[in-house]
Design an enzyme around this catalytic site. Structure first.
Site, PDB file in Angstrom:
ATOM      1  CG  LEU A 247      -1.653  -1.266   1.295  1.00  0.00           C
ATOM      2  CD1 LEU A 247      -2.679  -1.087   2.496  1.00  0.00           C
ATOM      3  CD2 LEU A 247      -2.735  -1.112   0.250  1.00  0.00           C
ATOM      4  N   GLY A 248       2.028   0.972   0.469  1.00  0.00           N
ATOM      5  CA  GLY A 248       2.912   2.264   0.404  1.00  0.00           C
ATOM      6  C   GLY A 248       4.452   1.908   1.131  1.00  0.00           C
ATOM      7  N   GLY A 250       7.082   3.339   3.661  1.00  0.00           N
ATOM      8  CA  GLY A 250       7.136   4.126   4.820  1.00  0.00           C
ATOM      9  C   GLY A 250       8.862   4.283   5.057  1.00  0.00           C
ATOM     10  NE  ARG A 251       9.325   8.075   9.724  1.00  0.00           N
ATOM     11  CZ  ARG A 251       8.514   9.084  10.013  1.00  0.00           C
ATOM     12  NH1 ARG A 251       8.755  10.511   9.257  1.00  0.00           N
ATOM     13  NH2 ARG A 251       7.288   8.797  10.457  1.00  0.00           N
ATOM     14  CG  PHE A 252      11.775   3.465   9.851  1.00  0.00           C
ATOM     15  CD1 PHE A 252      13.147   3.793   9.812  1.00  0.00           C
ATOM     16  CD2 PHE A 252      11.062   4.481  10.693  1.00  0.00           C
ATOM     17  CE1 PHE A 252      13.406   5.040  10.310  1.00  0.00           C
ATOM     18  CE2 PHE A 252      11.381   5.572  11.214  1.00  0.00           C
ATOM     19  CZ  PHE A 252      12.725   5.826  11.113  1.00  0.00           C
ATOM     20  N   GLY A 253       9.878   0.698   6.616  1.00  0.00           N
ATOM     21  CA  GLY A 253       9.356  -0.482   5.982  1.00  0.00           C
ATOM     22  C   GLY A 253       8.292  -0.267   5.199  1.00  0.00           C
ATOM     23  CB  VAL A 255       1.688   0.229   4.570  1.00  0.00           C
ATOM     24  CG1 VAL A 255       0.358  -0.079   5.164  1.00  0.00           C
ATOM     25  CG2 VAL A 255       2.511   1.162   5.600  1.00  0.00           C
ATOM     26  CE  LYS A 270       4.031   3.149  10.063  1.00  0.00           C
ATOM     27  NZ  LYS A 270       3.641   4.611  10.357  1.00  0.00           N
ATOM     28  CG  ASP A 362       5.543  13.333   9.182  1.00  0.00           C
ATOM     29  OD1 ASP A 362       6.159  14.235   8.430  1.00  0.00           O
ATOM     30  OD2 ASP A 362       5.940  12.305   9.132  1.00  0.00           O
TER      31      ASP A 362
HETATM   32  P1  ADP Z   1       5.932   5.628   7.625  1.00  0.00           P
HETATM   33  O1  ADP Z   1       5.523   6.119   8.906  1.00  0.00           O
HETATM   34  O2  ADP Z   1       6.791   4.750   7.715  1.00  0.00           O
HETATM   35  O3  ADP Z   1       6.190   6.776   6.511  1.00  0.00           O
HETATM   36  P2  ADP Z   1       3.157   5.582   6.846  1.00  0.00           P
HETATM   37  O4  ADP Z   1       2.414   5.330   7.959  1.00  0.00           O
HETATM   38  O5  ADP Z   1       3.131   7.093   6.153  1.00  0.00           O
HETATM   39  O6  ADP Z   1       4.614   4.858   6.993  1.00  0.00           O
HETATM   40  O7  ADP Z   1       2.709   4.912   5.619  1.00  0.00           O
HETATM   41  C1  ADP Z   1       3.406   4.645   4.315  1.00  0.00           C
HETATM   42  C2  ADP Z   1       2.233   4.746   3.127  1.00  0.00           C
HETATM   43  O8  ADP Z   1       1.607   3.460   3.328  1.00  0.00           O
HETATM   44  C3  ADP Z   1       1.184   5.741   3.444  1.00  0.00           C
HETATM   45  O9  ADP Z   1       1.696   6.957   2.804  1.00  0.00           O
HETATM   46  C4  ADP Z   1       0.011   5.291   2.596  1.00  0.00           C
HETATM   47  O10 ADP Z   1       0.048   5.287   1.191  1.00  0.00           O
HETATM   48  C5  ADP Z   1       0.114   3.848   2.878  1.00  0.00           C
HETATM   49  N1  ADP Z   1      -0.786   3.519   4.136  1.00  0.00           N
HETATM   50  C6  ADP Z   1      -0.197   3.662   5.458  1.00  0.00           C
HETATM   51  N2  ADP Z   1      -1.392   3.484   6.494  1.00  0.00           N
HETATM   52  C7  ADP Z   1      -2.461   2.893   5.666  1.00  0.00           C
HETATM   53  C8  ADP Z   1      -3.739   2.469   5.418  1.00  0.00           C
HETATM   54  N3  ADP Z   1      -4.227   2.598   6.853  1.00  0.00           N
HETATM   55  N4  ADP Z   1      -4.503   2.094   4.752  1.00  0.00           N
HETATM   56  C9  ADP Z   1      -4.281   2.077   3.562  1.00  0.00           C
HETATM   57  N5  ADP Z   1      -2.779   2.707   2.881  1.00  0.00           N
HETATM   58  C10 ADP Z   1      -2.014   3.066   3.985  1.00  0.00           C
END
Ligand code: ADP
Length: 509
Positions: A247-248, A250-253, A255, A270, A362
């Site tokens: 789905l995305g 992140g900074r450290f892994g 989702v 996540k 953030d």
């Molecule tokens: P990090 O803290 O590592 O940056 P995020 O919480 O921002 O991670 O999540 C990274 C990406 O994953 C988000 O920008 C989004 O695209 C996707 N994502 C995160 N949480 C959800 C969720 N609950 N449902 C759908 N997509 C999600």
């Protein structure tokens, strides 16, 4: 969370003019005027904060809002003597280093591990950091607001006008809130009532009957709010994780989408790499923060699993993609009214967080998720940097792209509720224009633009934008943090609350 690479992707995708040049001289007419205006505002604000603060005294509320703590701080600041200063420094000043750039994180770790029990205790016994209660405050309308600038004076007057011309939908919503249902606890109830009203047609000031704006909150998570503690089990025992569906990043892994075996519930997992105790503490802070947040505009936590090398957060899943994608999608025309709806919801989420004494820190379009592609409902995600407000906390963030950072974060000064409000100003600017207000040719230039509070409405993208929208941004992108609007004030600003304006915007579509 994205890194700088995305900017390249952005321009390739043809984002209008994500990067824009700043005029070299402040003497350039419009910008100079605006800069003047902002500086004047800042100057007036500074004067007011030095003892002449009689403006809007009549609007002052008897009860202090968390957003107003900064003002209290200001007062405290004035009473300080060098001796007291010295004495207090050791006690008060906390340096927070989220990514291990400075030393004393142990204290911070302990402080931030606030369990639900502790929260309850603090609620009963009063908050140690200030004499203010942790209890979410009453409706801001009941309490009134502490005015922060002469500009807000106008806003407060508008407010009164707005009161008189509220749509029935909105009144309905307030009724629900006044009915003792805490914000976000049972949004479905509020929603169905408001939806019923919507169907009954909103007729206001002779507006046509078909005029309907959906101000209802997004659907609540498909589960009740829960207090989560990380379990030492294998997540695979309970959930089917779709490793192919990322789905995305992140900074450290990453989702991933996942399904709970027992319930069939679709959720988002996540996965955060956390090997050292310090890294684990950072993720546990995110869990503790999410445990305290129960609101339809804030993504809800469902479960957490801890192993030697990672912690996995299982969360409510939403399907509409990042707000960021809507900004850059050329096939999707974001109207000003869409932006009003998005920003209102972000403000609702922020108002709730701030009342709970929690800062997000953030906020950016990547951390705002759309609930579906068909609606304008959003939820705020990523509480990785979120923390309880501490009056004298400084924050050091190891940031990727600095576009959304408030000047106080760059300057390593105290962060507060207003820090989130700056980011809201940047997001508003971006949603309205597709442009990033401070983005320079490189990070250095961006940082300098932010520190100089160098931004303007010169771009042609602002041609059709309402004066109210510009005023809204002007009241948020103010360098001196205490003079930015709070979330509650933002919600009352005419851009977000004036139905006649919304009707005009609706007519333009
Ligand atoms: P990090 O803290 O590592 O940056 P995020 O919480 O921002 O991670 O999540 C990274 C990406 O994953 C988000 O920008 C989004 O695209 C996707 N994502 C995160 N949480 C959800 C969720 N609950 N449902 C759908 N997509 C999600």
């Amino acid at each position: 969370m994205r890194d700088g690479k995305d900017k390249v992707k952005l321009s390739l995708k043809g984002l209008k003019a994500q990067k824009k040049k700043k005029p070299p001289h402040a003497s350039d007419s419009v910008e100079a005027l605006l800069l003047d205006q902002v500086e004047k505002l800042n100057r007036q604000n500074a004067e007011l904060s030095h003892g002449n603060g009689v403006v809007l005294d009549m609007l002052r509320a008897p009860v202090v809002q968390p957003e107003d703590l900064e003002d209290l701080e200001g007062e405290e600041e004035k009473r300080r003597t060098p001796e007291r200063e010295e004495e207090q420094r050791a006690r008060e000043e906390e340096e927070v280093d989220i990514f291990g750039e400075s030393e004393p994180e142990e204290e911070e770790g302990r402080e931030e591990q606030v369990g639900e029990e502790e929260v309850e205790k603090r609620r009963e016994g009063g908050e140690e950091e200030s004499s203010l209660s942790l209890e979410p405050l009453e409706s801001s309308e009941e309490l009134g607001e502490v005015a922060v600038s002469s500009k807000n004076c106008v806003t407060e007057e508008d407010l009164l006008k707005d009161y008189l011309k509220k749509s029935r939908v909105e009144e309905m919503k307030e009724e629900d809130e006044e009915g003792g249902v805490p914000e976000g606890v049972e949004p479905q109830a509020a929603q169905s009532k408001a939806e019923k009203m919507k169907e009954e047609e909103v007729v206001d000031d002779g507006q046509p009957e078909e005029y309907i704006i959906d101000f209802t909150p997004p659907p609540a998570a498909p589960f009740d709010h829960r207090i989560v503690t990380p379990k030492p089990h294998q997540i695979a025992t309970f959930y089917a994780i779709n490793r192919d569906e990322v789905l995305g990043g992140g900074r450290f892994g990453q989702v991933h989408k996942c399904v709970e075996n027992s319930s069939g519930l679709t959720l988002a997992a996540k996965m955060v790499k956390a090997r050292s105790q310090k890294e684990k503490d950072v993720v546990k802070n995110e869990i503790q923060v999410m445990n305290q947040l129960n609101h339809a505009n804030l993504i809800q936590l469902y479960a957490a699993f801890e192993s030697r090398h990672d912690i996995i957060l299982v969360m409510e899943y939403v399907d509409g993609g990042e707000l960021f994608d809507r900004i850059i999608d050329e096939n999707y025309k974001l109207t000003e009214l869409d932006t009003v709806l998005f920003i209102r919801q972000i403000c609702e989420g922020l108002q709730y967080m701030h009342r709970m004494y929690i800062l997000h820190l953030d906020l950016k379009p990547e951390n705002i998720l759309c609930v579906s592609r068909a609606t304008n409902k959003i939820k705020i995600i990523d509480f990785g940097l979120a923390r309880r407000y501490k009056p004298r906390e400084k924050l050091r963030v190891n940031f990727g792209t600095p576009e959304f950072l408030a000047p106080e974060v760059i300057n390593y000064e105290f962060v507060s509720f207003h820090t989130d409000m700056w980011s809201l100003g940047v997001i508003t600017y971006m949603l309205l224009t597709g442009l990033s207000p401070f983005l320079g040719d490189d990070d250095n230039e961006t940082l300098n633009n932010i520190l100089a509070c160098q931004w303007n409405f010169e771009e042609e993208e602002f041609t059709d934008i309402s004066e109210e929208a510009k005023d809204f941004i002007t009241l948020l992108l103010v360098k001196s943090k205490s003079w930015r609007m709070s979330a509650s004030q933002s919600l009352k600003h005419s851009w977000l609350s004036d139905h006649n304006l919304h009707y005009r915007l609706h007519q333009k579509i």
